[in-house]
Structures are given as structure tokens and as C-alpha cells.
Scaffold this motif. Structure first.
Motif, PDB file in Angstrom:
ATOM      1  N   THR A 129       6.053   5.104  -0.032  1.00 32.00           N
ATOM      2  CA  THR A 129       5.282   4.645   1.116  1.00 32.00           C
ATOM      3  C   THR A 129       5.928   3.415   1.737  1.00 32.00           C
ATOM      4  O   THR A 129       6.595   2.619   1.066  1.00 32.00           O
ATOM      5  N   PHE A 130       5.724   3.279   3.032  1.00 38.78           N
ATOM      6  CA  PHE A 130       6.177   2.115   3.791  1.00 38.78           C
ATOM      7  C   PHE A 130       5.004   1.642   4.622  1.00 38.78           C
ATOM      8  O   PHE A 130       4.464   2.386   5.439  1.00 38.78           O
ATOM      9  N   ASP A 131       4.562   0.423   4.391  1.00 36.36           N
ATOM     10  CA  ASP A 131       3.399  -0.128   5.088  1.00 36.36           C
ATOM     11  C   ASP A 131       2.202   0.819   4.988  1.00 36.36           C
ATOM     12  O   ASP A 131       1.532   1.128   5.981  1.00 36.36           O
ATOM     13  N   TYR A 132       1.958   1.315   3.771  1.00 35.17           N
ATOM     14  CA  TYR A 132       0.767   2.103   3.418  1.00 35.17           C
ATOM     15  C   TYR A 132       0.747   3.491   4.046  1.00 35.17           C
ATOM     16  O   TYR A 132      -0.299   4.137   4.117  1.00 35.17           O
ATOM     17  N   ALA A 133       1.901   3.981   4.478  1.00 31.01           N
ATOM     18  CA  ALA A 133       1.998   5.323   5.054  1.00 31.01           C
ATOM     19  C   ALA A 133       3.308   5.940   4.583  1.00 31.01           C
ATOM     20  O   ALA A 133       4.181   5.254   4.048  1.00 31.01           O
ATOM     21  N   PRO A 134       3.473   7.264   4.737  1.00 34.90           N
ATOM     22  CA  PRO A 134       4.746   7.881   4.363  1.00 34.90           C
ATOM     23  C   PRO A 134       5.923   7.199   5.052  1.00 34.90           C
ATOM     24  O   PRO A 134       5.857   6.858   6.233  1.00 34.90           O
ATOM     25  N   THR A 135       7.003   7.003   4.320  1.00 36.41           N
ATOM     26  CA  THR A 135       8.158   6.289   4.858  1.00 36.41           C
ATOM     27  C   THR A 135       8.895   7.136   5.886  1.00 36.41           C
ATOM     28  O   THR A 135       9.302   8.268   5.588  1.00 36.41           O
ATOM     29  N   PRO A 136       9.120   6.626   7.084  1.00 42.73           N
ATOM     30  CA  PRO A 136       9.926   7.366   8.065  1.00 42.73           C
ATOM     31  C   PRO A 136      11.339   7.600   7.527  1.00 42.73           C
ATOM     32  O   PRO A 136      11.882   6.757   6.805  1.00 42.73           O
ATOM     33  N   PRO A 137      11.956   8.725   7.852  1.00 47.18           N
ATOM     34  CA  PRO A 137      13.292   9.027   7.333  1.00 47.18           C
ATOM     35  C   PRO A 137      14.312   7.915   7.590  1.00 47.18           C
ATOM     36  O   PRO A 137      15.113   7.591   6.713  1.00 47.18           O
ATOM     37  N   ALA A 138      14.307   7.333   8.782  1.00 45.36           N
ATOM     38  CA  ALA A 138      15.287   6.288   9.085  1.00 45.36           C
ATOM     39  C   ALA A 138      15.073   5.065   8.195  1.00 45.36           C
ATOM     40  O   ALA A 138      16.043   4.425   7.752  1.00 45.36           O
ATOM     41  N   THR A 139      13.821   4.734   7.918  1.00 41.81           N
ATOM     42  CA  THR A 139      13.520   3.584   7.059  1.00 41.81           C
ATOM     43  C   THR A 139      13.927   3.876   5.621  1.00 41.81           C
ATOM     44  O   THR A 139      14.442   2.995   4.919  1.00 41.81           O
TER      45      THR A 139
END
Length: 307
Positions: free
Chosen positions: A226-236
Motif C-alpha cells: 500500500t501507498f498512502d493507505y491505498a494500492p500502490t500505483p505502478p510508477a510509485t
């Protein structure tokens, strides 16, 4: 008020992302104590009061004078049926959150938090996530906390948010003692460095940094993170993996660099790291103690600067 450089955030033992049972929560808190952690941060939001209750049960068995404890105001809890996973928390009691940044709401929230924890007072109280509530937060919540501080009911007051712009306004327009900025001063997001940290340094306002792993991806940059409490965007996710590769070249885990990164800034007083198990506490303690070569910091700066 002195805050240890590393504190324990209690959202995970309140069931953030998945439920944690009583035994595991107690073991997590005990492990933090054994590792020397003496600052504990909680909030009514975390598990709809569950984190506060669990922290209070633990603190009843340790010397109160040795501990710094913070909680937050802005969400009142009321009886009601909540869905599993409501606002990201699982295993929570049947309570619903009601936003309230009024002066009366602040006093009621604080009284209820004291009841849930069994404490006589909190060391630090933060206005929690007033993103869409600037006017009541600054006109009512802040003066109510300032009055409690003047009365000696709380030692310090501040604001905790996942953004920097409004925190800068609080620092400029009020007399807060500290801010808690989550996720905005990390290896992946350095937004706080642009304005918030310099302004805090100028005003003598303490800075606590949370979300050093950006809710997971900087601890383990794998699919499903997770990234910022949501699924991580591919680029991130690709950025996090590149950072992990750079760290590996120096024999340093990415998580260790992520945890230590905010502490390099002179405006930062301490870092809050959540954990849901004794093993996670031990891992974080190891990361906090790891020496990071200056060459790695320079390479990480180049990696992010050149993306």
C-alpha cells in the motif's frame, strides 16, 4: 516536553488493514517497551477506540512518569454498527465516528479518550485530519486546546495531518507546540521540506514525522503493497524498487533508510512508526539503530532527483 526520537504509532494494533487480537496487541506494546520506546501515539480513529483501550491497559502496568502519550481530537465515537474494514480498520467495536471540531466536541473527545485509556492526562493532544474543516478547527478546536494547555490539563498541543499546506497555516497563524506530518516527509514524498519544515524551524515548532513507510511500500516494495493507505500505483512501486536496489548496493535494507531518513533534518524531533507485532517492533528497532553511510544518502538524493 521531551519526545523520544522513535515512538510507537498504535493504528496497527487498532486493526489497520487487518484485525489484531488482544494477545498480539499486548505483545507488541510490551516489545516496544523492552526496546526502550517511551512515546506512544494513539487516537479515537484507530479502531474506533480499540487502540486507545489497548494502550491504556498496557500503560496501567508501567510507570506513567516515564511515558509520553499523545492522542487526537476531531472524531467523536458513538454507538453504531460499522462495516468490517470501515475506514481501513478491522475488528473494531460497534462504534461509528462523527467529525466534530467544536470546542465542546474537543472537550468531550478528550474526556472520552481519558476514560478509554484510564489515564489522568495526556502529554500531547493533536487536532486530527481537519482537511475539510479549517474554520472550526482553527476557530474552535485550537482555542479549546490552548485553554486546556494554559490550565495545565495538557502539556502540549498540535495538529496531525497527511498534508503540509494546512499544517503550515496552523504554524503561521496559531501557537501550536508541534505538528505531526504523516507521509509527506519520506523517501518517496519530500513535500514537507519545501515549506513546512523551514517554517517550523523558524517558529520553534516541533515536528513529528509519521508514515515513514508511506503505509507499507517503503517497508516491502512488492505487489500488493500500500501507498498512502491505498494500492500502490505502478510508477510509485517502480520508484520504491529502485530505491531498494540503491540501498541493497550499500548493504542497507530500504526500510532502515526510510525510517532514518526524516531524522536527518534538524527540524524533526522524532519519528512515529506503527507496528502490529513484536517481530515488527524488533525489526523497526534494528532499522533505527542501523548506521547509514553518507554516500547512500547522496545516492538516494540523486536517484529521486533524477527520476
Amino acid at each position: 516536553m521531551t519526545v523520544g526520537r522513535i515512538g510507537l504509532g498504535t493504528a496497527p494494533i487498532g486493526g489497520l488493514f487487518r484485525a489484531v487480537d488482544e494477545e498480539q496487541a499486548a505483545a507488541t506494546l510490551e516489545a516496544a517497551w523492552e526496546c526502550g520506546i517511551r512515546y506512544f501515539d494513539t487516537a479515537p480513529h484507530y479502531g474506533a477506540g480499540l487502540a486507545e483501550e489497548r494502550l491504556g491497559a498496557f500503560l496501567s502496568g508501567v510507570p506513567r512518569a516515564e511515558v509520553v502519550v499523545s492522542t487526537k481530537v476531531g472524531r467523536l465515537l458513538r454507538p453504531g454498527a460499522a462495516r468490517p474494514g470501515d475506514e481501513g480498520f478491522f475488528g473494531a467495536p460497534p462504534r461509528v465516528r462523527v467529525r466534530d471540531y467544536s470546542a465542546d466536541g474537543v472537550r468531550r473527545s478528550l474526556a472520552e479518550s481519558l476514560e478509554r485509556t484510564g489515564l489522568d492526562a495526556f502529554d500531547l493532544v493533536l487536532i486530527h485530519d481537519p482537511d475539510d474543516h479549517w474554520e472550526p478547527a482553527v476557530r474552535e478546536a485550537y482555542p479549546a486546546l490552548a485553554a486546556l494547555r494554559a490550565e495545565g490539563a495538557v502539556r502540549a498541543i498540535g495538529v496531525g495531518m497527511n498534508q503540509t499546506a494546512m499544517l503550515e497555516r496552523f504554524v503561521a497563524e496559531t501557537d501550536v507546540d508541534c505538528v505531526l506530518v504523516a507521509g509527506r516527509y519520506s523517501l518517496l514524498d519530500r513535500a514537507a521540506a519545501d515549506g513546512l519544515l523551514p517554517r517550523c524551524a523558524e517558529r520553534g515548532v516541533g515536528v513529528l514525522v509519521g508514515g515513514v513507510f508511506n503505509s507499507g511500500v517503503l517497508a516491502a516494495p512488492a505487489p500488493g503493497a500500500t501507498f498512502d493507505y491505498a494500492p500502490t500505483p505502478p510508477a510509485t512501486l517502480r520508484r520504491a524498487r529502485r530505491l531498494a536496489e540503491v540501498c541493497a548496493g550499500f548493504g542497507v535494507p530500504l526500510a532502515a533508510a526510510a525510517l532514518r531518513f526524516p531524522l536527518r533534518h534538524p527540524a524533526v524531533s522524532g519519528v512515529l512508526v506503527g507496528a502490529r507485532s513484536a517481530a515488527e517492533v524488533a525489526a523497526n528497532a534494528g532499522h533505527a539503530a542501523r548506521e547509514i553511510p553518507e554516500e547512500l544518502w547522496a545516492e538516494l538524493d540523486r536517484t529521486e532527483g533524477g527520476r
